[in-house]
Design a protein around this motif. Structure first.
Motif, PDB file in Angstrom:
ATOM      1  N   ASP A  84      98.001 104.260 -14.066  1.00 25.87           N
ATOM      2  CA  ASP A  84      96.735 104.965 -14.173  1.00 25.87           C
ATOM      3  C   ASP A  84      96.359 105.250 -15.627  1.00 25.87           C
ATOM      4  N   SER A  85      97.238 104.866 -16.554  1.00 23.17           N
ATOM      5  CA  SER A  85      97.046 105.186 -17.974  1.00 23.17           C
ATOM      6  C   SER A  85      95.677 104.758 -18.469  1.00 23.17           C
ATOM      7  N   ARG A 123     106.882 109.256 -17.817  1.00 18.17           N
ATOM      8  CA  ARG A 123     106.549 109.154 -16.390  1.00 18.17           C
ATOM      9  C   ARG A 123     107.271 108.024 -15.678  1.00 18.17           C
ATOM     10  N   ARG A 163     102.011 106.467 -11.346  1.00 12.17           N
ATOM     11  CA  ARG A 163     100.995 107.105 -12.172  1.00 12.17           C
ATOM     12  C   ARG A 163     100.876 106.435 -13.546  1.00 12.17           C
ATOM     13  N   THR A 218     102.157 116.119 -12.854  1.00  8.93           N
ATOM     14  CA  THR A 218     100.787 115.761 -13.242  1.00  8.93           C
ATOM     15  C   THR A 218     100.364 116.528 -14.494  1.00  8.93           C
ATOM     16  N   ASN A 224     107.318 109.513 -12.257  1.00 10.75           N
ATOM     17  CA  ASN A 224     106.100 109.220 -11.498  1.00 10.75           C
ATOM     18  C   ASN A 224     105.580 107.834 -11.861  1.00 10.75           C
ATOM     19  N   ARG A 267      97.481 107.210  -6.741  1.00 12.40           N
ATOM     20  CA  ARG A 267      97.704 108.652  -6.796  1.00 12.40           C
ATOM     21  C   ARG A 267      99.215 108.786  -6.844  1.00 12.40           C
ATOM     22  N   GLY A 268      99.702 109.612  -7.753  1.00 12.84           N
ATOM     23  CA  GLY A 268     101.132 109.563  -8.020  1.00 12.84           C
ATOM     24  C   GLY A 268     102.020 110.341  -7.081  1.00 12.84           C
ATOM     25  N   SER A 306     103.755 107.591 -20.935  1.00  7.55           N
ATOM     26  CA  SER A 306     104.119 106.612 -19.915  1.00  7.55           C
ATOM     27  C   SER A 306     105.633 106.460 -19.817  1.00  7.55           C
TER      28      SER A 306
END
Ligand code: AMP
Length: 426
Positions: A207-208, A197, A204, A60, A201, A257-258, A194
């Motif tokens: 969620d960008s 991730r 997540r 995170t 993850n 939520r990642g 991204s």
């Protein structure tokens, strides 16, 4: 001349005028949590760094680049960036599951080394709750109702509740694989964060905050289309419950939520005014695997946290600074400062907020200070009043002046009845 110091970037003073609004909101929170059967917990502001690495997650932004960390190795400690980890740690450390203390709330400062902007600070305050040991969707529902009560307590009545389900260990791995396959196809159009991730993850990535990326994700597989039967039933029960309670909500399959121990329900409350980009005032979700991952018993958990600065900004609470407030200001002539203070103390002992002038100014100077103090009444005591065992009371709002009693208890009773009479009249 000496250097003039200022607060560090991203840190703020909460000044008189604001603190009164904070206190009023905090008081409403206390009452609300008590009504829902929650008890307050106050963990320390500093924890072992490892606790946040394990619970918030290495991948995170918070752990990767935003923590205020001191010390080395085993001694490494961190100012808390959020409170859930501390509450879980305390729950395990003190065996709160055995004491039946499964509904907890907190309020206090958190620290993140973020880039400051409106509604985003390096020290901010969270109010939040955690429930342990309750697995049923009805608990999610109750936590959502409480979240909206807290948001309303900040004066926000047009917030949007957004909910999603992110599945569990039964259905998420297959979804995750499909998502990674999709993201790989569009990888050349993703930003650096991204792309990084994508493998560490992938949830997540959805969620960008990047709008171009968000446009790409309109085509991404949706977790809510991939839920297993148990997760689907849980999600349907939450949605059905919201409808039954008459709570409006939206669904957003990209609200994730990642971390692996987050399961099923995730949610956010977004303000529609006053915040711009930082419009998330509250976020939370179910985390049935977290307590066990931190070395505790296998109990389910669910929690949310709201940012108080954002709540008060969005609610417009801070638009008007609160005025200074005293019930009475004592003005004397021919009395020594200790004699005056004795009367002031007697009035305070009766429960009044009382001010006075320790500077020994004349009548005019004291009256001027009485006016500036924000007091409702001036209690004047000169030779005449002393001789007769009375006081002169001046209503500083209307200018009306009348004879009052000399006894502090009687003065307090009179002032209180006048003030409560006004309260009843408005
Ligand atoms: P999070 O733990 O990131 O889900 O944050 C929960 C809530 O805390 C958010 O919805 C915000 O209202 C608030 N919050 C998070 N970070 C900040 C910050 N840097 N400044 C102010 N409020 C924040």
């Amino acid at each position: 001349m000496g250097r003039r110091y200022r607060t560090l970037r991203g840190f703020r003073d909460i000044l008189p005028g604001e603190t009164e609004h904070w206190q009023a909101f905090e008081q409403r929170c206390r009452e609300l949590f008590a009504r829902y059967g929650f008890r307050e917990i106050r963990p320390p502001l500093v924890e072992p760094t490892e606790l946040f690495v394990r619970s918030v997650g290495e991948q995170t932004d918070i752990v990767g680049k935003e923590m205020f960390t001191f010390g080395e190795g085993d001694e490494s400690m961190t100012l808390r960036p959020e409170v859930t980890a501390s509450v879980c740690r305390a729950y395990i450390e003190h065996g709160l599951d055995r004491r039946g203390a499964g509904r907890l709330w907190y309020l206090g400062p958190c620290f993140r080394r973020e880039r400051p902007q409106k509604g985003r600070y390096r020290q901010f305050h969270q109010v939040g709750m955690e429930v342990f040991g309750e697995r049923e969707p009805a608990t999610d529902l109750e936590a959502l109702a409480l979240a909206l009560d807290v948001v309303r307590a900040a004066g926000i009545d047009d917030a949007r509740l957004v909910v999603n389900s992110i599945g569990d260990e039964a259905c998420r791995p297959a979804y995750r694989a499909r998502l990674v396959a999709f993201l790989e196809q569009v990888a050349d159009r993703l930003g650096e964060d991204s792309r990084r991730r994508l493998h560490t993850n992938p949830l997540r990535v959805l969620d960008s905050k990047d709008e171009q990326e968000q446009a790409l994700f309109a085509e991404a597989p949706r977790i809510t289309d991939a839920l297993c039967d148990a997760c689907r039933a849980h999600h349907d029960a939450v949605r059905d419950g919201l409808a039954r309670l008459g709570i409006p909500y939206e669904e957003d399959p990209r609200l994730v939520r990642g971390l692996d121990y987050y399961v099923r329900t995730t949610f956010e409350v977004r303000a529609t005014r006053g915040l711009g980009a930082q419009n998330a005032v509250l976020g939370g979700g179910r985390y049935d695997g977290l307590v066990r991952a931190l070395g505790g018993p296998d109990v389910p958990g669910l929690g949310w946290a709201a940012g108080i600065e954002r709540l008060l900004l969005a609610g417009g609470v801070l638009d008007e600074p609160a005025a200074a407030r005293l019930d009475v200001y004592v003005v004397t002539l021919g009395a020594s400062p200790p004699e005056t203070l004795a009367l002031v103390q007697a009035l305070r002992a009766e429960g009044l907020a009382a001010g006075w002038d320790p500077g020994g100014h004349g009548l005019g100077g004291q009256m001027k200070r009485a006016g500036r103090s924000g007091a409702r009444f001036a209690v004047l005591l000169g030779d005449d009043e002393r001789a007769r065992g009375t006081s002169t009371i001046k209503d500083l709002a209307s200018g009306e002046q009348f004879e009052g009693p000399g006894d502090p208890g009687a003065i307090a009773a009179l002032v209180r009845s006048r003030i409560s009479g006004e309260g009843a009249a408005t």
